[in-house]
Design a protein around this motif. Structure first.
Motif, short mmCIF file in Angstrom:
data_model
loop_
_atom_site.label_atom_id
_atom_site.label_comp_id
_atom_site.label_asym_id
_atom_site.label_seq_id
_atom_site.Cartn_x
_atom_site.Cartn_y
_atom_site.Cartn_z
N GLU A 98 -50.94 -33.15 8.86
CA GLU A 98 -49.81 -32.68 8.07
C GLU A 98 -48.83 -33.79 7.70
O GLU A 98 -48.42 -33.90 6.57
N THR A 99 -48.48 -34.61 8.70
CA THR A 99 -47.48 -35.64 8.44
C THR A 99 -48.09 -36.98 8.03
O THR A 99 -47.40 -37.81 7.44
N LYS A 101 -48.83 -39.24 10.03
CA LYS A 101 -48.41 -40.25 11.01
C LYS A 101 -49.36 -40.20 12.21
O LYS A 101 -50.07 -39.22 12.42
N ALA A 120 -45.36 -31.49 13.94
CA ALA A 120 -46.00 -30.61 12.96
C ALA A 120 -46.36 -29.27 13.61
O ALA A 120 -46.19 -28.21 13.00
#
Length: 126
Positions: A98-99, A101, A120
């Motif tokens: 999702e991010t 990262k 997330a």
């Protein structure tokens, strides 16, 4: 210094070893559960005297149903671990879906098949 966008090959190998250990154990556990459901050992009320009480037969049925559910969960866990191995091969392992990262190493060591960072996951993203 720029933020890391992926884990190094050495770090990925560390995670691969963790996943392989968990995968081996998960497969053994799955086999035991499956054998319990399929009566591979041959120990069941069906091969004994028909005088077993209804409650005992019911308990056996419930036990098999529970073992079946556990076996299904274990198979899903195995599939998630195998998917994590694919991400290692693709060098995308440890990146939050999702991010984008990196998921912290501590989380991956605890949940090696994780695809979401804690942030997330807590934000309710699925």
């Amino acid at each position: 210094m720029a933020e890391k966008t992926r884990y190094s090959d050495e770090e990925l190998e560390e995670f691969r070893a963790i996943i392989m250990d968990k995968l081996e154990k998960a497969k053994r556990d799955y086999e035991q559960l499956r054998d319990g459901v399929t009566n591979a050992e041959g120990n069941d009320v069906s091969d004994t005297s028909p005088t077993f009480k209804v409650l005992e037969e019911g308990a056996t049925t419930l036990s098999k149903e529970e073992s079946g559910r556990l076996a299904q969960r274990q198979m899903k866990f195995i599939q998630n671990l195998q998917a994590a191995l694919v991400r290692i091969e693709n060098k995308t392992y440890g990146i939050c879906r999702e991010t984008g990262k990196l998921i912290p190493k501590e989380r991956l060591r605890a949940v090696p098949h994780a695809t979401l960072s804690i942030e997330a996951k807590e934000s309710g993203v699925k």
